[in-house]
Design a protein around this motif. Structure first.
Motif, short mmCIF file in Angstrom:
data_model
loop_
_atom_site.label_atom_id
_atom_site.label_comp_id
_atom_site.label_asym_id
_atom_site.label_seq_id
_atom_site.Cartn_x
_atom_site.Cartn_y
_atom_site.Cartn_z
N MET A 1 0.86 -1.28 0.08
CA MET A 1 0.11 0.00 -0.02
C MET A 1 0.97 1.17 0.00
N LEU A 2 1.93 1.25 0.72
CA LEU A 2 2.61 2.52 1.00
C LEU A 2 3.62 2.42 -0.43
N ASN A 3 3.95 1.38 -1.02
CA ASN A 3 4.77 1.44 -2.20
C ASN A 3 3.97 2.05 -3.32
N ALA A 4 2.60 1.85 -3.37
CA ALA A 4 1.76 2.58 -4.24
C ALA A 4 1.83 4.34 -4.19
N GLY A 5 1.85 4.51 -3.03
CA GLY A 5 1.49 6.00 -2.57
C GLY A 5 2.82 6.56 -3.04
N PHE A 6 3.97 6.01 -2.52
CA PHE A 6 5.19 6.50 -3.04
C PHE A 6 5.66 6.61 -4.41
N THR A 7 5.16 5.53 -5.18
CA THR A 7 5.45 5.36 -6.60
C THR A 7 4.82 6.65 -7.11
N ALA B 1 4.00 7.30 9.15
CA ALA B 1 2.72 7.03 9.77
C ALA B 1 2.47 5.63 10.05
N ALA B 2 1.78 5.33 11.57
CA ALA B 2 1.92 4.19 11.90
C ALA B 2 0.52 3.51 11.42
N VAL B 3 0.68 2.34 10.92
CA VAL B 3 -0.48 1.41 10.46
C VAL B 3 -0.70 0.37 11.20
N GLN B 4 -1.84 0.08 11.69
CA GLN B 4 -2.41 -1.21 12.27
C GLN B 4 -3.40 -1.98 11.54
N SER B 5 -3.21 -3.06 11.47
CA SER B 5 -4.32 -4.21 10.56
C SER B 5 -5.46 -4.05 11.86
N ARG B 6 -6.61 -3.44 11.06
CA ARG B 6 -7.67 -3.36 11.95
C ARG B 6 -9.00 -3.86 10.90
N ARG C 1 -8.80 -6.48 9.66
CA ARG C 1 -8.05 -6.98 8.38
C ARG C 1 -7.98 -5.77 7.18
N THR C 2 -7.86 -4.58 7.43
CA THR C 2 -7.57 -3.58 6.62
C THR C 2 -6.47 -2.85 7.21
N PRO C 3 -5.28 -2.60 6.52
CA PRO C 3 -4.19 -1.73 6.85
C PRO C 3 -5.07 -0.22 7.24
N PRO D 1 0.20 9.64 12.66
CA PRO D 1 -0.16 10.68 13.83
C PRO D 1 -1.72 10.90 13.69
N ALA D 2 -2.25 11.36 14.81
CA ALA D 2 -3.55 11.99 14.89
C ALA D 2 -4.24 12.95 13.84
N THR D 3 -3.31 13.62 13.31
CA THR D 3 -3.93 14.65 12.20
C THR D 3 -4.20 13.67 11.08
N ALA D 4 -3.72 12.45 10.65
CA ALA D 4 -3.87 11.74 9.73
C ALA D 4 -4.63 10.37 9.87
N ALA D 5 -4.76 10.17 11.05
CA ALA D 5 -5.24 8.67 11.56
C ALA D 5 -6.67 8.75 11.22
N THR D 6 -7.20 7.42 10.86
CA THR D 6 -8.74 7.32 10.50
C THR D 6 -9.32 6.39 11.67
N MET D 7 -8.50 6.00 12.65
CA MET D 7 -8.98 5.33 13.75
C MET D 7 -7.94 5.52 15.01
N THR D 8 -8.19 5.40 16.17
CA THR D 8 -7.35 5.59 17.23
C THR D 8 -6.29 4.27 17.28
#
Length: 95
Positions: free
Chosen positions: A1-7, A62-67, A69-71, A76-83
């Motif tokens: 997922m990150l590779n696609a964004g940076f590409t 950015a910190a990513v958790q599998s929530r 079953r979705t990354p 940081p809180a300014t970019a987070a979609t979940m706590t």
């Protein structure tokens, strides 16, 4: 997922540089890329800019958790979609 964004952002930088340089001539293209300042991009952080060594030093992590079953971005809180869930439950304790 990150590779696609940076590409995608690498393609933005290349297209932006080529548009300003108006040529594929190496030195002219590199000079145009050094002047990059792209505020609207897909990854988190300030505008894409390069220092004297060619590094985009302003890019945060950015910190990513599998929530569910979705990354999912949790920091940081300014970019987070979940706590974030800390500590993360063990594999057997997840649903």
């Amino acid at each position: 997922m990150l590779n696609a964004g940076f590409t995608f952002e690498a393609l933005l930088v290349a297209a932006d540089g080529f548009k300003r340089a108006g040529t594929t001539n190496g030195p002219a293209l590199m000079q145009a890329i050094r002047a990059t300042d792209i505020a609207s991009h897909v990854m988190i952080g300030p505008p894409i800019k390069f220092d004297g060594k060619g590094q985009n030093v302003g890019i945060p992590s950015a910190a990513v958790q599998s929530r569910n079953r979705t990354p999912t971005v949790v920091l940081p809180a300014t970019a987070a979609t979940m706590t974030p869930v800390l500590p993360m439950p063990g594999w057997q304790g997840r649903s």
